[in-house]
Structure formats: C-alpha cells, structure tokens
Design an enzyme around this catalytic site. Structure first.
Site, PDB file in Angstrom:
ATOM      1  N   SER A 154      22.423 -19.212  25.058  1.00 20.28           N
ATOM      2  CA  SER A 154      23.567 -19.996  25.534  1.00 20.28           C
ATOM      3  C   SER A 154      23.914 -19.592  26.953  1.00 20.28           C
ATOM      4  CB  SER A 154      24.792 -19.765  24.656  1.00 20.28           C
ATOM      5  OG  SER A 154      25.917 -20.442  25.207  1.00 20.28           O
TER       6      SER A 154
ATOM      7  N   TYR B 121      30.661 -14.138  20.730  1.00 22.14           N
ATOM      8  CA  TYR B 121      29.510 -15.049  20.823  1.00 22.14           C
ATOM      9  C   TYR B 121      28.710 -14.746  22.086  1.00 22.14           C
ATOM     10  CZ  TYR B 121      27.211 -19.651  21.627  1.00 22.14           C
ATOM     11  OH  TYR B 121      26.319 -20.671  21.879  1.00 22.14           O
TER      12      TYR B 121
END
Ligand SMILES: NC(=O)c1ccc[n+]([C@@H]2O[C@H](COP(=O)([O-])OP(=O)(O)OC[C@H]3O[C@@H](n4cnc5c(N)ncnc54)[C@H](O)[C@@H]3O)[C@@H](O)[C@H]2O)c1
Length: 256
Positions: free
Chosen positions: A140, A151
C-alpha cells in the site's frame, strides 16, 4: 486478451472481491490456471465466473495452517505453483493512533502483514520444487498517511518481506515484487473490512483520509480496480523478468 499466463499456475489470495477478484479473473482469461483463495465461502462462485481454468479454496490466511493448506491444494490440483499473488489485507479501521485499542492494533497486523508472511513461507517449497517462480505482494502507498498507523506498519513489513526475500531467493530463480496501490475506488464490499460497521466518528475520520489522499495525489482522483490489476499482472508475468525486489507505487503520483 493475451495468453501471457498460458501454462502457469497462479494462486491469488483475497480473491472473493475487490482487487484480488479482478486479478484472478483476468489471470484466468489470459491463460493461467488460477486458484482463488479466500476465507469468504462465496469465493467458489467467483471461480465459477472465470473465463478459463480456475479452482477455489477456502482458508483463513491469518493462520500458517491456512496458508499451508491453500498452497498444498494449489500444487496438488494443478501439479505445482508458478506465481503467488499475496493480496489479502486492508485497513480495518481509520482513526488517530492514540484512539486505537491494543486489540485493534493486533487485528490490523494480523490482517495486513501475517497473510503475506505466511503465504511467502508456505509457497517457497513449491516454487523451489518448480525451479523458480514469482511472488507479487500487494502492499500500500499508505506506509505514509494519516489515521492508519498499524496498517501502515503492516504494509511497511510487506515491503521489507519483498526486498529481503528477493535478495535471499534470487539464486533460486524466484522474483519477489510488490505494488503499492493508492486510494482505489471499488463497488460496495460483500465482506466489510470492519464487521462491526463504522461509527459516525469513524466515517468522519475516513472522510479526512480521503481528503488527504486526494489532495496529495497528482492526478486528483482515486484509481480504478483495473488500474491496480494491470501492474500486478505485469509484475507477475515474464514481461517483468528483470524486475525483483521492487515496490511499484500505483498511486497517481501520491507519496502519502
Ligand atoms: N482498496 C484500496 O483502496 C487499497 C489501497 C491500497 C492498498 N490496497 C490493498 O489491496 C489489497 C486488496 O484490497 P481490497 O480493497 O480489494 O480488499 P477487500 O477488503 O475488498 O477484500 C479483501 C478480501 O480478502 C479476504 N480476506 C480478508 N482476510 C482474509 C483472511 N484472513 N484469509 C483469507 N481471506 C481473507 C476478504 O474476505 C476479501 O475477499 C489489500 O492488501 C489492500 O491493503 C487496497
């Protein structure tokens, strides 16, 4: 459609919806023998939609046993594995870091780091037995961004796996690469990231994230699923045979 993946056995994780679903269906349409892995039972329906050869396997990839069972199933079904696309992941919650509860931090790491770590470990014996292969990790661009520090940490780990494994296994003819998607528009999810649903406050924080991402993206828009699928499958294909250890941002110029 080309036949870039003719004769290749490709495992795609998180293939029941979103980016993984589209990666799997396109890989099958381009000649691959695709194994769609997901913990959502309806992954079998997605495999049935494939215009090509596809099988499905239900597993929880947050466990090593699940990853192992999925890779063994793929190898037994199609005689080996050539390509693994580690796509499972995704921020469950968006909130300022101080607002995360400890159990919520753990859940983000379990969702966005462990399936890739376990997937790589479980597939390696199969790739070695095949004489080589390719792993594409879907990371990501949010390794730099607001309201999803756990995350971000998990995807930073995915990037580290990509670079270190590429170095360690190059001499076994194994390439390890990653894409780092930016914000991506998708149809409503059949399986929500956060099973409890988002509170009004969480939706507001999410709105701030969308604003931050869009404003720092040169192209001033979210990407599409197809714009994520194309680079993932390019990196998976032999067209990318001289690329390894690389993390390709696919984020419209966003650097977080
Ligand atoms: N969508 C975006 O905007 C975006 C942006 C950057 C990166 N990414 C990355 O792209 C990847 C795909 O994102 P998406 O939005 O398409 O995902 P999604 O949340 O729509 O779908 C994820 C899929 O993975 C499955 N899954 C989740 N946990 C699992 C587990 N433990 N075992 C097996 N299956 C499991 C779910 O059932 C679901 O089918 C993720 O790694 C995400 O971090 C997405």
């Amino acid at each position: 459609m080309s036949s870039r993946f003719a004769g290749k056995v490709i495992v795609v994780t998180g293939a029941a919806q979103g980016i993984g679903r589209s990666v799997a269906l396109r890989a099958a349409a381009e000649g691959g023998k695709v194994v769609l892995v997901d913990r959502a039972e309806f992954v079998g329906d997605v495999a049935n939609e494939a215009d090509g050869v596809a099988a499905s396997f239900v597993a929880d990839l947050e466990t090593h046993a699940g990853a192992q069972a999925a890779m063994d199933f793929a190898a037994q079904t199609f005689g080996g594995i050539d390509i693994l696309i580690n796509n499972v992941g995704g921020a469950i919650r968006m909130r300022p870091f101080a607002e995360f509860e400890p159990a919520q931090i753990d859940a983000e790491i379990r969702r966005s780091l462990m399936p890739t770590l376990y997937g790589c470990h479980a597939v390696l014996p199969h790739l070695i037995a095949r004489g080589g292969g390719t792993i594409v990790n879907v990371s990501s661009n949010a390794t730099r961004g607001i309201y999803r520090v756990p995350y971000s940490a998990a995807k930073g780990g995915v990037n580290a796996i990509t670079q270190s494994l590429a170095m360690e296994y190059a001499d076994r003819n194994i390439r390890v690469v990653a894409t780092a998607p930016g914000g991506t528009s998708a149809p409503p999810r059949r399986v929500a990231r956060n099973a409890q649903g988002d509170t009004a406050q969480e939706q507001a924080w999410m709105g701030e994230v969308v604003e931050q991402v869009t404003s720092s993206t040169f192209l001033k828009r979210y990407g599409t699923i197809d714009e994520q699928v194309a680079p993932i499958l390019f990196l998976a294909s032999d067209e990318a045979s001289y690329i390894t250890g690389s993390i390709l941002p696919v984020a419209g110029g966003d650097t977080g």
